[in-house]
Scaffold this motif. Sequence first.
Motif, PDB file in Angstrom:
ATOM      1  N   SER A 105       0.807  -1.211   0.000  1.00 33.17           N
ATOM      2  CA  SER A 105       0.000   0.000   0.000  1.00 33.17           C
ATOM      3  C   SER A 105       0.846   1.270   0.000  1.00 33.17           C
ATOM      4  O   SER A 105       0.318   2.359  -0.182  1.00 33.17           O
ATOM      5  CB  SER A 105      -0.945  -0.014   1.195  1.00 33.17           C
ATOM      6  OG  SER A 105      -0.157  -0.167   2.348  1.00 33.17           O
ATOM      7  N   CYS A 106       2.152   1.172   0.244  1.00 38.06           N
ATOM      8  CA  CYS A 106       3.019   2.363   0.147  1.00 38.06           C
ATOM      9  C   CYS A 106       3.110   2.843  -1.276  1.00 38.06           C
ATOM     10  O   CYS A 106       3.547   3.946  -1.536  1.00 38.06           O
ATOM     11  CB  CYS A 106       4.462   2.084   0.502  1.00 38.06           C
ATOM     12  SG  CYS A 106       4.806   1.443   2.018  1.00 38.06           S
TER      13      CYS A 106
ATOM     14  N   GLU B 149       5.581   8.513   3.264  1.00 37.65           N
ATOM     15  CA  GLU B 149       7.017   8.419   3.549  1.00 37.65           C
ATOM     16  C   GLU B 149       7.688   7.333   2.707  1.00 37.65           C
ATOM     17  O   GLU B 149       7.125   6.238   2.563  1.00 37.65           O
ATOM     18  CB  GLU B 149       7.196   8.077   5.027  1.00 37.65           C
ATOM     19  CG  GLU B 149       8.452   8.673   5.629  1.00 37.65           C
ATOM     20  CD  GLU B 149       8.515   8.357   7.114  1.00 37.65           C
ATOM     21  OE1 GLU B 149       9.498   7.718   7.499  1.00 37.65           O
ATOM     22  OE2 GLU B 149       7.560   8.719   7.844  1.00 37.65           O
ATOM     23  N   VAL B 150       8.873   7.640   2.192  1.00 46.59           N
ATOM     24  CA  VAL B 150       9.581   6.653   1.367  1.00 46.59           C
ATOM     25  C   VAL B 150      10.069   5.511   2.261  1.00 46.59           C
ATOM     26  O   VAL B 150      10.755   5.757   3.248  1.00 46.59           O
ATOM     27  CB  VAL B 150      10.800   7.309   0.668  1.00 46.59           C
ATOM     28  CG1 VAL B 150      11.530   6.315  -0.225  1.00 46.59           C
ATOM     29  CG2 VAL B 150      10.378   8.536  -0.115  1.00 46.59           C
ATOM     30  N   PRO B 151       9.699   4.263   1.964  1.00 48.11           N
ATOM     31  CA  PRO B 151      10.152   3.155   2.819  1.00 48.11           C
ATOM     32  C   PRO B 151      11.651   2.936   2.657  1.00 48.11           C
ATOM     33  O   PRO B 151      12.202   3.197   1.592  1.00 48.11           O
ATOM     34  CB  PRO B 151       9.365   1.946   2.291  1.00 48.11           C
ATOM     35  CG  PRO B 151       8.989   2.313   0.901  1.00 48.11           C
ATOM     36  CD  PRO B 151       8.906   3.794   0.819  1.00 48.11           C
TER      37      PRO B 151
END
Length: 420
Positions: free
Chosen positions: A3-4, A43-45
């Motif tokens: 889902s990111c 937010e970038v994982p």
Amino acid sequence: MTSCFSYRYACVRCAAPQSWGAIRYRCHLCGQNLRIQRKVNGEVPSARDIVSTFRGRGMWRYRALLPVESRWGSRLVVGGTPLIDCGDDGGVNLWVKDEARNPSGSLKDRATEVVLAVAKRAGCTHAVAASTGNAGASLACIAASQGMSATVVVPTSTPFVKLAQIRAYGAKVCEIDGTYDDAFEIAERMADDAGVCCRNTGINPFTREGKKTCAFEMAEAFDWCVPDWVVVPTGDGNILSGIAAGFLDLYALGITSAVPRLLAAQADSSNSITRDWQDDDEDTALPQSPTVVSPETVADSLSVSRPRDHFAALHALRVTRGACVALDDARILAASQTLARRFGLWFEPSTAAGYAALHECLATGRIQAGSRVVLLGTGTGLKAPQDFDSVAPGHLQDYAEAVPRGIPEERRHCRGEGQT
Ligand SMILES: Cc1ncc(COP(=O)(O)O)c(C=O)c1O
Ligand SMILES: [Zn+2]
């Protein structure tokens, strides 16, 4: 983790974004192939977080980086193929990625797995593809396991083993009196109906997504340190663009810190990409359309007159600072024998073209000694009748004569002499 990310289509040439939802095949502005663009939501994982999601066997291990959920995949295990350490070969460290271990015997299964997962999610019950053999066998195989029906359009030059394989899985075969290029257009038209998915290489952007997983596996096998070169047998150029896209994804996500150089291997008479690449100059635009050639080669799966992922393939060579080499049939067949006899690896001639290209680049200094090289073993030799001539009865007879000890006189019969 999935889902990111969200996805959209973008044109490989004009970069125009196009909305997500329906399966799209071509840019609505310029008609070129599309690619799938991943966007990060929020937010970038971290690379570590992404890698920690890689679990399970096969290509769905990388589900976090695929644009469709794994529950739509088949029950077969696609991917997770061995990377065979062949040791020193002509001064380079050689590994072979054995894609013959996929369910239908070629790397194409990775593409089909994602294409049909997306098709099923979209409600399609039928899929169609043009093929020189392997893509069709792969479609027939994965469709059977998904309970979907399939039609494969093939040129008359398709080897009988591949035709038999397509039929064995229950797909309908449409053998046309024409070339692969003719088959391509017919298959595309067949897919105009609602509920029909077109798996044609290149124009279905999900083929590239599936092939990316092969790059993910190679990088993971090297503990996320990429090899110096990856050798890619090339016809339409979709494996080439898919492998490049996979390595570029890992680099963009911070999982790897480099991208390997790609060496595309073609057959002499099917060398459109080689021709269009040889004058490449970073400051000029890539050619809009491929040079059309007239293929006639033992490497049947590389036999295309107008590569269908031409632009993306040239782009892949450019961004990876790659190279492209074309070989004649004699060298391809000799390389096939060397691979089989030196390493116990029997692939189809397309892969042998890759092995011959590697040795050509070693001879010219293009690839330097000490390099770490992976050759993609894209398809099994068991489907390659071209190689059968070299092990015809005459050769078996030589063998029996060479090791007669222990065989009673009356049992020393060879095949071809009317006795078993
Ligand atoms: C075994 C094998 N190797 C290589 C290729 C070439 O792939 P592409 O047409 O994407 O360049 C194919 C395509 O059919 C294939 O079946
Ligand atoms: Zn476009």
